[in-house]
Design a protein around this motif. Structure first.
Motif, PDB file in Angstrom:
ATOM      1  N   GLU A  16       7.745 -14.966  -3.059  1.00 26.16           N
ATOM      2  CA  GLU A  16       6.830 -14.275  -3.969  1.00 26.16           C
ATOM      3  C   GLU A  16       6.140 -15.235  -4.944  1.00 26.16           C
ATOM      4  OE1 GLU A  16       5.033 -10.510  -4.957  1.00 26.16           O
ATOM      5  OE2 GLU A  16       5.964 -11.475  -3.226  1.00 26.16           O
ATOM      6  N   ALA A  17       6.867 -16.167  -5.515  1.00 25.13           N
ATOM      7  CA  ALA A  17       6.239 -17.125  -6.423  1.00 25.13           C
ATOM      8  C   ALA A  17       5.183 -17.977  -5.704  1.00 25.13           C
ATOM      9  CB  ALA A  17       7.294 -18.008  -7.079  1.00 25.13           C
ATOM     10  N   PRO A  18       5.456 -18.515  -4.500  1.00 26.29           N
ATOM     11  CA  PRO A  18       4.398 -19.219  -3.772  1.00 26.29           C
ATOM     12  C   PRO A  18       3.182 -18.340  -3.479  1.00 26.29           C
ATOM     13  CG  PRO A  18       6.513 -19.828  -2.859  1.00 26.29           C
ATOM     14  CD  PRO A  18       6.777 -18.721  -3.841  1.00 26.29           C
ATOM     15  N   ARG A  19       3.399 -17.082  -3.102  1.00 23.36           N
ATOM     16  CA  ARG A  19       2.269 -16.166  -2.859  1.00 23.36           C
ATOM     17  C   ARG A  19       1.391 -16.052  -4.103  1.00 23.36           C
ATOM     18  NH1 ARG A  19       6.546 -12.497  -0.667  1.00 23.36           N
ATOM     19  NH2 ARG A  19       6.392 -12.450   1.612  1.00 23.36           N
ATOM     20  N   LEU A  20       2.040 -15.862  -5.247  1.00 22.80           N
ATOM     21  CA  LEU A  20       1.287 -15.667  -6.484  1.00 22.80           C
ATOM     22  C   LEU A  20       0.492 -16.913  -6.858  1.00 22.80           C
ATOM     23  CD1 LEU A  20       3.936 -13.706  -8.586  1.00 22.80           C
ATOM     24  CD2 LEU A  20       1.970 -12.776  -7.349  1.00 22.80           C
ATOM     25  N   MET A  21       1.076 -18.078  -6.647  1.00 22.42           N
ATOM     26  CA  MET A  21       0.349 -19.312  -6.962  1.00 22.42           C
ATOM     27  C   MET A  21      -0.835 -19.517  -6.022  1.00 22.42           C
ATOM     28  SD  MET A  21       3.217 -22.093  -8.223  1.00 22.42           S
ATOM     29  CE  MET A  21       4.510 -21.745  -7.025  1.00 22.42           C
ATOM     30  N   LEU A  22      -0.653 -19.211  -4.759  1.00 21.37           N
ATOM     31  CA  LEU A  22      -1.757 -19.347  -3.796  1.00 21.37           C
ATOM     32  C   LEU A  22      -2.886 -18.380  -4.138  1.00 21.37           C
ATOM     33  CD1 LEU A  22       0.382 -19.742  -0.561  1.00 21.37           C
ATOM     34  CD2 LEU A  22      -1.190 -21.470  -1.489  1.00 21.37           C
ATOM     35  N   LEU A  23      -2.528 -17.169  -4.545  1.00 22.38           N
ATOM     36  CA  LEU A  23      -3.551 -16.195  -4.934  1.00 22.38           C
ATOM     37  C   LEU A  23      -4.257 -16.610  -6.224  1.00 22.38           C
ATOM     38  CD1 LEU A  23      -1.715 -12.807  -4.231  1.00 22.38           C
ATOM     39  CD2 LEU A  23      -3.845 -13.577  -3.149  1.00 22.38           C
ATOM     40  N   ALA A  24      -3.487 -17.003  -7.232  1.00 21.99           N
ATOM     41  CA  ALA A  24      -4.062 -17.324  -8.537  1.00 21.99           C
ATOM     42  C   ALA A  24      -4.972 -18.538  -8.483  1.00 21.99           C
ATOM     43  CB  ALA A  24      -2.947 -17.548  -9.552  1.00 21.99           C
ATOM     44  N   SER A  25      -4.743 -19.418  -7.522  1.00 26.14           N
ATOM     45  CA  SER A  25      -5.571 -20.621  -7.375  1.00 26.14           C
ATOM     46  C   SER A  25      -6.747 -20.407  -6.435  1.00 26.14           C
ATOM     47  CB  SER A  25      -4.713 -21.775  -6.853  1.00 26.14           C
ATOM     48  OG  SER A  25      -4.159 -21.445  -5.577  1.00 26.14           O
ATOM     49  N   ALA A 142      -1.112 -23.785 -20.810  1.00 19.76           N
ATOM     50  CA  ALA A 142      -1.881 -23.145 -19.747  1.00 19.76           C
ATOM     51  C   ALA A 142      -2.106 -24.077 -18.565  1.00 19.76           C
ATOM     52  CB  ALA A 142      -3.224 -22.673 -20.286  1.00 19.76           C
ATOM     53  N   SER A 143      -2.256 -23.478 -17.403  1.00 20.36           N
ATOM     54  CA  SER A 143      -2.461 -24.259 -16.187  1.00 20.36           C
ATOM     55  C   SER A 143      -3.898 -24.749 -16.109  1.00 20.36           C
ATOM     56  CB  SER A 143      -2.165 -23.393 -14.965  1.00 20.36           C
ATOM     57  OG  SER A 143      -3.202 -22.445 -14.781  1.00 20.36           O
ATOM     58  N   SER A 144      -4.119 -25.730 -15.233  1.00 21.02           N
ATOM     59  CA  SER A 144      -5.473 -26.253 -15.038  1.00 21.02           C
ATOM     60  C   SER A 144      -6.353 -25.261 -14.316  1.00 21.02           C
ATOM     61  CB  SER A 144      -5.413 -27.568 -14.250  1.00 21.02           C
ATOM     62  OG  SER A 144      -4.884 -27.341 -12.953  1.00 21.02           O
ATOM     63  N   GLN A 145      -5.749 -24.181 -13.777  1.00 22.72           N
ATOM     64  CA  GLN A 145      -6.536 -23.167 -13.081  1.00 22.72           C
ATOM     65  C   GLN A 145      -7.249 -22.230 -14.053  1.00 22.72           C
ATOM     66  OE1 GLN A 145      -7.155 -23.017  -9.909  1.00 22.72           O
ATOM     67  NE2 GLN A 145      -5.781 -24.653  -9.281  1.00 22.72           N
ATOM     68  N   GLY A 146      -6.881 -22.299 -15.333  1.00 23.19           N
ATOM     69  CA  GLY A 146      -7.549 -21.468 -16.323  1.00 23.19           C
ATOM     70  C   GLY A 146      -7.019 -20.056 -16.419  1.00 23.19           C
ATOM     71  N   THR A 147      -5.945 -19.748 -15.683  1.00 19.23           N
ATOM     72  CA  THR A 147      -5.402 -18.396 -15.743  1.00 19.23           C
ATOM     73  C   THR A 147      -4.493 -18.211 -16.953  1.00 19.23           C
ATOM     74  OG1 THR A 147      -3.432 -18.931 -14.443  1.00 19.23           O
ATOM     75  CG2 THR A 147      -5.418 -18.243 -13.232  1.00 19.23           C
ATOM     76  N   GLY A 148      -4.031 -19.310 -17.533  1.00 18.41           N
ATOM     77  CA  GLY A 148      -3.067 -19.223 -18.615  1.00 18.41           C
ATOM     78  C   GLY A 148      -1.640 -19.061 -18.126  1.00 18.41           C
ATOM     79  N   LEU A 149      -1.462 -18.874 -16.830  1.00 18.44           N
ATOM     80  CA  LEU A 149      -0.135 -18.717 -16.238  1.00 18.44           C
ATOM     81  C   LEU A 149       0.345 -20.058 -15.689  1.00 18.44           C
ATOM     82  CD1 LEU A 149      -0.762 -15.395 -14.273  1.00 18.44           C
ATOM     83  CD2 LEU A 149       0.495 -15.645 -16.423  1.00 18.44           C
ATOM     84  N   THR A 150       1.638 -20.304 -15.828  1.00 18.50           N
ATOM     85  CA  THR A 150       2.213 -21.527 -15.290  1.00 18.50           C
ATOM     86  C   THR A 150       3.325 -21.181 -14.305  1.00 18.50           C
ATOM     87  OG1 THR A 150       3.761 -21.707 -17.151  1.00 18.50           O
ATOM     88  CG2 THR A 150       1.663 -22.853 -17.366  1.00 18.50           C
ATOM     89  N   TYR A 151       3.879 -22.214 -13.715  1.00 20.00           N
ATOM     90  CA  TYR A 151       4.882 -22.042 -12.663  1.00 20.00           C
ATOM     91  C   TYR A 151       6.008 -21.107 -13.070  1.00 20.00           C
ATOM     92  CZ  TYR A 151       8.986 -23.420  -9.854  1.00 20.00           C
ATOM     93  OH  TYR A 151      10.114 -23.423  -9.076  1.00 20.00           O
ATOM     94  N   ILE A 152       6.574 -21.323 -14.276  1.00 22.82           N
ATOM     95  CA  ILE A 152       7.728 -20.523 -14.667  1.00 22.82           C
ATOM     96  C   ILE A 152       7.358 -19.058 -14.854  1.00 22.82           C
ATOM     97  CG2 ILE A 152       7.526 -20.841 -17.170  1.00 22.82           C
ATOM     98  CD1 ILE A 152      10.749 -20.840 -14.962  1.00 22.82           C
ATOM     99  N   ASP A 153       6.113 -18.767 -15.179  1.00 22.12           N
ATOM    100  CA  ASP A 153       5.670 -17.371 -15.276  1.00 22.12           C
ATOM    101  C   ASP A 153       5.734 -16.691 -13.912  1.00 22.12           C
ATOM    102  OD1 ASP A 153       5.013 -17.679 -18.032  1.00 22.12           O
ATOM    103  OD2 ASP A 153       3.125 -18.619 -17.455  1.00 22.12           O
ATOM    104  N   PHE A 154       5.245 -17.376 -12.894  1.00 24.00           N
ATOM    105  CA  PHE A 154       5.274 -16.815 -11.538  1.00 24.00           C
ATOM    106  C   PHE A 154       6.717 -16.632 -11.055  1.00 24.00           C
ATOM    107  CE2 PHE A 154       1.153 -19.222 -11.437  1.00 24.00           C
ATOM    108  CZ  PHE A 154       0.331 -18.106 -11.426  1.00 24.00           C
TER     109      PHE A 154
END
Length: 214
Positions: A16-25, A142-154
């Motif tokens: 689930e965490a990898p899915r969310l990172m792939l989507l958010a990026s 915040a992440s470089s993707q600009g979402t404000g979400l980072t790894y530990i959030d996912f």
């Protein structure tokens, strides 16, 4: 730009965490659900998840196994780790503490012995003690993707999604123990993930899981 294939079962679980990172990026990615156990011998380590990265330059595929390794690789490659290596290390530390609880919970479900129960309860108590401060210290890195979400959030989100939807459902007596971990800091992380526009295809229906946020 690379493209990705993520192999896992059709459940949240360890992917689930990898899915969310792939989507958010906004990555170019697909998901495969191998027939199991028929496809087990065809996986590098005989288990899932597996990440396959296809290079745009036609180079050889990069194949990675083990959920923790996949998460960390994507977090670094896609810009979801803080740039400060110490802050990144603290996120990895918290991830491993959460993972210990996750593993102990799974073991307790399959082996509800007194020793498994004691181990699970001790890890739950320690996580409850450190979780709020650790997330607070994550701050606005915040992440470089600009979402404000980072790894530990996912990862935090994926843990509670799986724990509440699966562990608490299979062992109702522990539903309150899992929900008791949800401090204001944790609730804020869950709410931010649910509100992220890039993730709606995955999280839009999760509000039914996190009813305590209402």
């Amino acid at each position: 730009m690379s493209s990705y294939t993520l192999r896992y079962f059709d459940i949240p679980g360890l992917a689930e965490a990898p899915r969310l990172m792939l989507l958010a990026s906004n990555s170019n990615w697909t998901e495969e659900h191998p027939e199991w156990p028929q496809e087990k011998p065809n996986q590098p380590f005989g288990r899932l998840p597996v990440l396959i990265e296809k290079c745009a330059d036609g180079g050889p595929d990069f194949i990675l196994c083990e959920s923790g390794a996949i998460e960390r690789y994507l977090a670094r490659s896609l810009g979801f780790f803080p740039s400060d290596p110490k802050k990144a290390a603290l996120q990895e530390q918290l991830r491993d503490q959460i993972s210990d609880v996750r593993i102990a919970g799974t073991q307790f479900v399959t082996d509800p012995s007194d020793s498994a129960k004691e181990k699970f309860n001790k890890l739950l108590a320690k996580l409850k003690e450190v979780f709020p401060k650790a997330l607070e210290n994550n701050g606005s890195s915040a992440s470089s993707q600009g979402t404000g979400l980072t790894y530990i959030d996912f990862y935090t989100y994926s843990f509670f999604k799986s724990a509440i939807a699966n562990l608490a459902k299979r062992m109702p007596e522990y539903a309150d123990s899992i929900i008791d971990l949800v401090s204001p800091e944790v609730a804020n992380v869950i709410s931010n993930v649910i509100a992220e526009p890039t993730l709606q295809s995955r999280v839009a229906n999760d509000k039914s899981i996190f009813t305590f946020l209402a």
